[in-house]
Design a protein around this motif. Structure first.
Motif, PDB file in Angstrom:
ATOM      1  N   PRO A  94      48.995 -29.421 124.978  1.00 45.32           N
ATOM      2  CA  PRO A  94      50.143 -28.661 124.488  1.00 45.32           C
ATOM      3  C   PRO A  94      51.477 -29.269 124.927  1.00 45.32           C
ATOM      4  O   PRO A  94      52.434 -29.307 124.156  1.00 45.32           O
ATOM      5  CB  PRO A  94      49.950 -27.276 125.113  1.00 45.32           C
ATOM      6  CG  PRO A  94      48.514 -27.193 125.433  1.00 45.32           C
ATOM      7  CD  PRO A  94      48.065 -28.577 125.740  1.00 45.32           C
ATOM      8  N   MET A 136      54.491 -30.611 122.520  1.00 46.63           N
ATOM      9  CA  MET A 136      55.876 -30.125 122.593  1.00 46.63           C
ATOM     10  C   MET A 136      56.850 -31.291 122.819  1.00 46.63           C
ATOM     11  O   MET A 136      57.952 -31.288 122.272  1.00 46.63           O
ATOM     12  CB  MET A 136      56.007 -29.092 123.719  1.00 46.63           C
ATOM     13  CG  MET A 136      55.383 -27.752 123.354  1.00 46.63           C
ATOM     14  SD  MET A 136      55.704 -26.493 124.590  1.00 46.63           S
ATOM     15  CE  MET A 136      54.599 -26.963 125.893  1.00 46.63           C
ATOM     16  N   GLY A 175      63.447 -16.860 120.009  1.00 50.34           N
ATOM     17  CA  GLY A 175      62.124 -16.253 120.196  1.00 50.34           C
ATOM     18  C   GLY A 175      60.981 -17.248 120.133  1.00 50.34           C
ATOM     19  O   GLY A 175      59.814 -16.881 120.269  1.00 50.34           O
ATOM     20  N   THR A 176      61.319 -18.542 119.911  1.00 51.50           N
ATOM     21  CA  THR A 176      60.262 -19.551 119.771  1.00 51.50           C
ATOM     22  C   THR A 176      59.422 -19.688 121.040  1.00 51.50           C
ATOM     23  O   THR A 176      58.231 -19.963 120.955  1.00 51.50           O
ATOM     24  CB  THR A 176      60.892 -20.917 119.435  1.00 51.50           C
ATOM     25  OG1 THR A 176      62.015 -20.705 118.608  1.00 51.50           O
ATOM     26  CG2 THR A 176      59.908 -21.815 118.741  1.00 51.50           C
ATOM     27  N   GLU A 231      58.511 -17.395 123.003  1.00 56.13           N
ATOM     28  CA  GLU A 231      57.488 -16.337 123.004  1.00 56.13           C
ATOM     29  C   GLU A 231      56.309 -16.736 122.110  1.00 56.13           C
ATOM     30  O   GLU A 231      55.156 -16.527 122.461  1.00 56.13           O
ATOM     31  CB  GLU A 231      58.108 -15.033 122.514  1.00 56.13           C
ATOM     32  CG  GLU A 231      57.160 -13.864 122.654  1.00 56.13           C
ATOM     33  CD  GLU A 231      57.762 -12.554 122.188  1.00 56.13           C
ATOM     34  OE1 GLU A 231      58.941 -12.310 122.457  1.00 56.13           O
ATOM     35  OE2 GLU A 231      57.036 -11.793 121.546  1.00 56.13           O
ATOM     36  N   LEU A 232      56.648 -17.341 120.973  1.00 56.61           N
ATOM     37  CA  LEU A 232      55.606 -17.785 120.048  1.00 56.61           C
ATOM     38  C   LEU A 232      54.700 -18.833 120.712  1.00 56.61           C
ATOM     39  O   LEU A 232      53.475 -18.808 120.557  1.00 56.61           O
ATOM     40  CB  LEU A 232      56.276 -18.366 118.799  1.00 56.61           C
ATOM     41  CG  LEU A 232      55.383 -18.868 117.687  1.00 56.61           C
ATOM     42  CD1 LEU A 232      54.555 -17.744 117.120  1.00 56.61           C
ATOM     43  CD2 LEU A 232      56.223 -19.477 116.578  1.00 56.61           C
ATOM     44  N   LEU A 233      55.333 -19.738 121.475  1.00 58.91           N
ATOM     45  CA  LEU A 233      54.550 -20.763 122.183  1.00 58.91           C
ATOM     46  C   LEU A 233      53.666 -20.111 123.246  1.00 58.91           C
ATOM     47  O   LEU A 233      52.533 -20.533 123.472  1.00 58.91           O
ATOM     48  CB  LEU A 233      55.479 -21.781 122.842  1.00 58.91           C
ATOM     49  CG  LEU A 233      56.286 -22.658 121.887  1.00 58.91           C
ATOM     50  CD1 LEU A 233      57.310 -23.466 122.658  1.00 58.91           C
ATOM     51  CD2 LEU A 233      55.367 -23.594 121.117  1.00 58.91           C
ATOM     52  N   ALA A 234      54.212 -19.059 123.871  1.00 57.61           N
ATOM     53  CA  ALA A 234      53.471 -18.388 124.948  1.00 57.61           C
ATOM     54  C   ALA A 234      52.287 -17.575 124.410  1.00 57.61           C
ATOM     55  O   ALA A 234      51.422 -17.167 125.184  1.00 57.61           O
ATOM     56  CB  ALA A 234      54.396 -17.486 125.743  1.00 57.61           C
ATOM     57  N   TYR A 235      52.219 -17.350 123.095  1.00 56.58           N
ATOM     58  CA  TYR A 235      51.015 -16.728 122.520  1.00 56.58           C
ATOM     59  C   TYR A 235      49.827 -17.667 122.727  1.00 56.58           C
ATOM     60  O   TYR A 235      48.691 -17.254 122.775  1.00 56.58           O
ATOM     61  CB  TYR A 235      51.168 -16.508 121.016  1.00 56.58           C
ATOM     62  CG  TYR A 235      52.162 -15.457 120.583  1.00 56.58           C
ATOM     63  CD1 TYR A 235      52.640 -14.503 121.469  1.00 56.58           C
ATOM     64  CD2 TYR A 235      52.619 -15.422 119.266  1.00 56.58           C
ATOM     65  CE1 TYR A 235      53.551 -13.548 121.053  1.00 56.58           C
ATOM     66  CE2 TYR A 235      53.525 -14.464 118.838  1.00 56.58           C
ATOM     67  CZ  TYR A 235      53.983 -13.532 119.737  1.00 56.58           C
ATOM     68  OH  TYR A 235      54.877 -12.590 119.317  1.00 56.58           O
ATOM     69  N   GLY A 236      50.150 -18.972 122.757  1.00 53.03           N
ATOM     70  CA  GLY A 236      49.102 -19.987 122.877  1.00 53.03           C
ATOM     71  C   GLY A 236      48.998 -20.518 124.295  1.00 53.03           C
ATOM     72  O   GLY A 236      49.476 -19.892 125.238  1.00 53.03           O
ATOM     73  N   PRO A 237      48.380 -21.693 124.432  1.00 58.09           N
ATOM     74  CA  PRO A 237      48.122 -22.222 125.783  1.00 58.09           C
ATOM     75  C   PRO A 237      49.342 -22.906 126.399  1.00 58.09           C
ATOM     76  O   PRO A 237      49.276 -24.055 126.801  1.00 58.09           O
ATOM     77  CB  PRO A 237      46.980 -23.208 125.542  1.00 58.09           C
ATOM     78  CG  PRO A 237      47.171 -23.672 124.144  1.00 58.09           C
ATOM     79  CD  PRO A 237      47.818 -22.563 123.386  1.00 58.09           C
ATOM     80  N   VAL A 238      50.454 -22.210 126.452  1.00 56.05           N
ATOM     81  CA  VAL A 238      51.678 -22.800 127.004  1.00 56.05           C
ATOM     82  C   VAL A 238      52.191 -21.921 128.150  1.00 56.05           C
ATOM     83  O   VAL A 238      52.468 -20.743 127.947  1.00 56.05           O
ATOM     84  CB  VAL A 238      52.763 -22.917 125.903  1.00 56.05           C
ATOM     85  CG1 VAL A 238      54.068 -23.411 126.486  1.00 56.05           C
ATOM     86  CG2 VAL A 238      52.297 -23.847 124.794  1.00 56.05           C
ATOM     87  N   SER A 239      52.297 -22.528 129.330  1.00 57.27           N
ATOM     88  CA  SER A 239      52.830 -21.783 130.473  1.00 57.27           C
ATOM     89  C   SER A 239      54.313 -22.111 130.622  1.00 57.27           C
ATOM     90  O   SER A 239      54.813 -23.053 129.993  1.00 57.27           O
ATOM     91  CB  SER A 239      52.089 -22.181 131.743  1.00 57.27           C
ATOM     92  OG  SER A 239      52.342 -23.542 132.012  1.00 57.27           O
TER      93      SER A 239
END
Lengths: 314, 290
Positions: B23, B27, B105-106, B108-116
């Motif tokens: 990930p 990015m 808000g992007t 937050e969208l990334l944090a739905y997935g495997p992004v810390s």
């Protein structure tokens, strides 16, 4: 009983004195569609954000596939697909670029095959090179769903998945969700659209003011309602004293005639249309149409939430 | 046993790569492709090259007028200006990217997935440091052209100073990410980053100017007091803010003190690592939600 895919244990979230979610105990079983219902501000989105680790709970725990969320949050999130409250799509990216980025992010094998397949399934294939600024709200919603499905998740968390969709889009998404569920995907739908959840969910949890006031199957929730089903009978011509004849049937609670229309309230639990037809025929009437109206989930929801409010007020 | 241990280690590395590495790499690629396809970074390089051309032309003009100009490195001033300009640009760009994505808000969208929060900040950091390195190569090309055109020599120490400036630029990027994590909104974030950069440089310039001023012989000497205040302030910001590391790395390298130059670059890198960890913790603490 199998280990729940998602389970919360006394999950609580407070913001400066305001309780958004209080002692929430939800369990979502493998392979089911769980409808998470509640009006705006009931705490549904807060719950979803806590399940995703975006908001930290004030108290309580979240278990995904039997393990606490905080154990391996990133590994767990690879198994989840999410359609959030907002779409958050940059205006300058095309549908294809958007999905390609998320395919890279999740390490989707063969994105060149998977992306067009999903876009086609959601009716977006012809728009794949269109920039997001030219997308309607419904198209963005479908694109978000395609993004959530890219990595073939085992659990889908959907926050208002059909909001902004036209009737055709709603049917497409509904069929897709049912198809995914048949293939084993567990689905958690948070919505305030009761009619939508009613058509897809196996079980429903009803949230109100941060509390889960009921968690049950849809027939069981309907069973909580005091009202019985009604039959709306259309007659070819008015029949004198028809309601007297109909009221003689033990299953009939109430009967009311208005010209060529007869409205009968019958006892719940069985189909009484045959008995009503026979009684009308015996009275000399000819039926040209009949519709049965069962209490909807919406009514169950309103009854439950009103009762909850009354309880808290008292 | 050894084989089993090796296989386990390889599996663990693969798992870490899958959960965090992939990930982050995705990015970084996205950030690089979106920033390097805009005009802004090239405009900054053009401004830095124009500044160098102006300084060199000025030097040559003085040589023509006076017949002699003694100068340690003809590119020294241009190098200071260019590196500082690129560092500030990259730092502001990184801060703006985080603040904007948070506001939009992007994140937050990334944090739905495997992004810390850490992998997100690491991706922003790496992509902007790589961007700095790329812009530095472009600036070097411009300097080489100017060297060829003016006949002035671009010394190897200047090249080394450019390479080592990546350390201070990384430190500046890390600090701007920390500011973005703490401030949240786009405009205040940019103003804070620029305020820190120009505040630190301004304090240093003020200290230098005051040091050259003759001190009037009053009982209580205001120039001395100001000089002391500027010196103290500058000494603190030299270590606390990354822009001091830019000055340190360049001045030490151009003097030919290689040990000092590498030491300063390593200090800047250590600063970058510590501040990056703080930036990730700050983002985690302040929340990914807009």
């Amino acid at each position: 009983m199998a280990e729940p895919v998602l389970r919360t244990e006394q999950l609580t979230k407070r913001y400066d004195g305001l309780v958004a979610v209080s002692d929430l105990e939800v369990d979502v079983q493998p392979g089911e569609i769980y409808g998470f219902l509640g009006p705006n501000g009931a705490g549904k989105t807060t719950t979803l954000l806590m399940v995703l680790g975006i908001l930290k709970p004030t108290a309580g725990r979240i278990y995904l596939w039997g393990r606490p969320l905080e154990d391996e949050p990133l590994a767990v999130k690879r198994r989840i697909g999410v359609v959030g409250e907002h779409d958050y799509i940059h205006d300058h990216v095309t549908a294809d670029e958007y999905l390609r980025f998320f395919a890279n992010l999740y390490g989707v094998p063969n994105p060149a095959g998977r992306i067009p397949m999903l876009l086609e399934r959601l009716g977006l294939l012809e728009f794949q090179t269109l920039r997001a600024r030219d997308f309607s709200r419904g198209m963005k919603q479908k694109l978000s769903l395609a993004r959530a499905l890219l990595h073939e998740p085992e659990l889908l968390l959907l926050d208002e998945p059909v909001s902004g969709l036209d009737p055709h889009g709603i049917v497409t998404v509904r069929h897709l969700l049912l198809e995914l569920n048949r293939s084993g995907v567990t689905i958690f739908i948070s919505s305030h659209l009761l009619s939508e959840v009613e058509q897809t969910a196996h079980r429903v949890g009803i949230m109100h003011r941060g509390r889960l006031i009921r968690q049950d199957t849809i027939p069981a929730l309907r069973g909580l309602l005091p009202s019985d089903p009604t039959l709306d009978v259309e007659l070819q011509a008015p029949v004198p004293h028809l309601e007297v004849q109909v009221l003689k049937l033990p299953v009939v609670r109430q009967a009311h005639v208005n010209g060529r229309r007869l409205v009968v309230t019958v006892a719940a639990g069985a189909d009484h249309r045959g008995a009503i037809s026979q009684a009308v025929a015996a009275a000399g009437g000819v039926i040209v149409g009949m519709q049965m109206h069962e209490p909807s989930l919406e009514e169950a929801f309103l009854t439950l939430t009103d009762a909850a409010v009354e309880r808290w007020v008292s | 046993m050894g084989l089993v241990a090796d296989a386990r280690a390889a599996t663990r590395i693969l798992a870490v790569w899958r959960t965090s590495g992939r990930p982050t790499a995705a990015m970084i690629r996205l950030e690089l492709s979106s920033t390097l396809t805009t005009l802004a970074p090239y405009a900054v390089v053009a401004v830095a090259a124009a500044l160098a051309a102006f300084v060199l032309q000025n030097d040559l003009h003085r040589v023509q007028e006076d017949g002699l100009l003694v100068i340690g490195d003809p590119f020294a001033v241009s190098l200071y200006g260019g590196v500082l300009l690129l560092s500030v640009y990259v730092a502001a760009s990184a801060a703006m990217a985080v603040a904007r994505e948070r506001e939009h808000g992007t994140v937050e969208l990334l944090a739905y997935g495997p992004v810390s929060a850490f992998s997100y900040q690491l991706a922003k950091f790496t992509s902007h440091v790589l961007q700095y390195a790329f812009l530095l190569v472009l600036l070097l090309g411009a300097y080489l052209l100017l060297a060829a055109r003016t006949g002035l020599h671009l010394r190897p120490t200047a090249l080394l100073a450019m390479a080592l400036s990546i350390g201070p630029a990384a430190a500046a990027t890390a600090l701007s990410l920390l500011v973005a994590a703490l401030v949240r909104r786009v405009r205040p974030t940019i103003l804070s980053v620029l305020g820190l950069a120009f505040g630190a440089v301004g304090l240093q310039v003020a200290g230098d100017v005051l040091a050259r001023l003759p001190a009037p012989e009053f009982h209580v000497n205001p120039v001395q007091v100001l000089r002391w205040a500027a010196f103290t302030g500058s000494s603190i910001t030299q270590w606390l803010l990354p822009f001091g590391y830019v000055d340190r790395v360049l001045s030490v390298t151009l003097r030919g003190d290689l040990t000092g130059a590498f030491g300063a670059a390593v200090a800047a890198c250590a600063y970058a690592v510590v501040v990056l960890i703080l930036a990730a913790a700050a983002l985690d603490r302040t929340g990914l939600r807009r």
